[in-house]
Write a protein that holds these residues in place. Structure first.
Motif, PDB file in Angstrom:
ATOM      1  N   ARG A   1       0.827  -1.197   0.000  1.00 19.94           N
ATOM      2  CA  ARG A   1       0.000   0.000   0.000  1.00 19.94           C
ATOM      3  C   ARG A   1       0.869   1.258   0.000  1.00 19.94           C
ATOM      4  NH1 ARG A   1      -2.570  -0.273   4.937  1.00 19.94           N
ATOM      5  NH2 ARG A   1      -1.313   1.429   5.729  1.00 19.94           N
ATOM      6  N   MET A   2       0.392   2.274  -0.713  1.00 23.16           N
ATOM      7  CA  MET A   2       1.027   3.584  -0.700  1.00 23.16           C
ATOM      8  C   MET A   2      -0.006   4.580  -0.184  1.00 23.16           C
ATOM      9  SD  MET A   2       2.602   5.860  -3.809  1.00 23.16           S
ATOM     10  CE  MET A   2       1.003   6.291  -4.517  1.00 23.16           C
ATOM     11  N   ASP A   3       0.374   5.326   0.848  1.00 19.28           N
ATOM     12  CA  ASP A   3      -0.525   6.308   1.451  1.00 19.28           C
ATOM     13  C   ASP A   3       0.018   7.709   1.202  1.00 19.28           C
ATOM     14  OD1 ASP A   3      -2.105   4.261   2.552  1.00 19.28           O
ATOM     15  OD2 ASP A   3      -0.836   4.158   4.335  1.00 19.28           O
ATOM     16  N   VAL A   4      -0.879   8.630   0.894  1.00 24.05           N
ATOM     17  CA  VAL A   4      -0.515  10.030   0.686  1.00 24.05           C
ATOM     18  C   VAL A   4      -1.120  10.844   1.819  1.00 24.05           C
ATOM     19  CG1 VAL A   4      -0.633  11.995  -0.882  1.00 24.05           C
ATOM     20  CG2 VAL A   4      -0.501   9.675  -1.815  1.00 24.05           C
ATOM     21  N   PHE A   5      -0.249  11.577   2.543  1.00 24.87           N
ATOM     22  CA  PHE A   5      -0.669  12.387   3.676  1.00 24.87           C
ATOM     23  C   PHE A   5      -0.400  13.858   3.392  1.00 24.87           C
ATOM     24  CE2 PHE A   5       0.330   8.275   5.486  1.00 24.87           C
ATOM     25  CZ  PHE A   5      -0.649   8.074   6.438  1.00 24.87           C
TER      26      PHE A   5
ATOM     27  N   LEU B   1      -4.868  11.421   2.796  1.00 21.78           N
ATOM     28  CA  LEU B   1      -5.669  11.879   1.654  1.00 21.78           C
ATOM     29  C   LEU B   1      -6.154  10.718   0.810  1.00 21.78           C
ATOM     30  CD1 LEU B   1      -3.543  14.894   0.381  1.00 21.78           C
ATOM     31  CD2 LEU B   1      -5.553  14.935   1.866  1.00 21.78           C
ATOM     32  N   LYS B   2      -5.271   9.735   0.577  1.00 20.86           N
ATOM     33  CA  LYS B   2      -5.620   8.640  -0.326  1.00 20.86           C
ATOM     34  C   LYS B   2      -4.681   7.467  -0.093  1.00 20.86           C
ATOM     35  CE  LYS B   2      -7.937   7.351  -4.082  1.00 20.86           C
ATOM     36  NZ  LYS B   2      -9.341   7.156  -4.170  1.00 20.86           N
ATOM     37  N   SER B   3      -5.201   6.248  -0.285  1.00 17.25           N
ATOM     38  CA  SER B   3      -4.392   5.027  -0.233  1.00 17.25           C
ATOM     39  C   SER B   3      -4.513   4.305  -1.570  1.00 17.25           C
ATOM     40  CB  SER B   3      -4.886   4.083   0.864  1.00 17.25           C
ATOM     41  OG  SER B   3      -4.527   4.565   2.130  1.00 17.25           O
ATOM     42  N   TYR B   4      -3.409   3.725  -2.008  1.00 12.99           N
ATOM     43  CA  TYR B   4      -3.376   2.984  -3.273  1.00 12.99           C
ATOM     44  C   TYR B   4      -2.746   1.621  -3.037  1.00 12.99           C
ATOM     45  CZ  TYR B   4      -3.860   7.659  -5.303  1.00 12.99           C
ATOM     46  OH  TYR B   4      -4.287   8.916  -5.628  1.00 12.99           O
TER      47      TYR B   4
END
Length: 95
Positions: free
Chosen positions: A15-19, A25-28
């Motif tokens: 998983r890649m998380d954007v904070f 903000l979003k997880s991929y």
């Protein structure tokens, strides 16, 4: 909580998380690689981010199966011929 914008790759969770400002903000879901090509671990700080960079197809057999591109040809940023054209987030290249 950190007050900057950051991308966190959670290898075990794929998983890649954007904070931003400490808020998720979003997880991929992401691919991490192969055991023979492990993902380098550690902290990185981006000095520059280039959104939707140009792409030069590598000298690999699978490139021959792609329509409209050739090995070594520069593919313009934003072109539908890039591998990431269908991604749901902008690809960035860190110099």
């Amino acid at each position: 909580m950190p007050k900057d914008t950051r991308v966190v790759v959670n290898i075990p969770a794929f998983r890649m998380d954007v904070f931003s400002n400490g808020t998720l903000l979003k997880s991929y879901k992401v691919g991490i690689g192969y055991p023979q090509f492990p993902l380098p671990q550690g902290l990185r700080k981006a000095q520059q981010i280039i959104f939707n960079p140009t792409w030069t197809p590598p000298d690999e057999p699978w490139v021959a199966s792609m329509k409209g591109v050739a090995v070594g040809q520069s593919v313009a940023a934003g072109s539908k011929l890039t591998l990431w054209a269908q991604s749901r987030f902008p690809l960035v290249r860190l110099p």
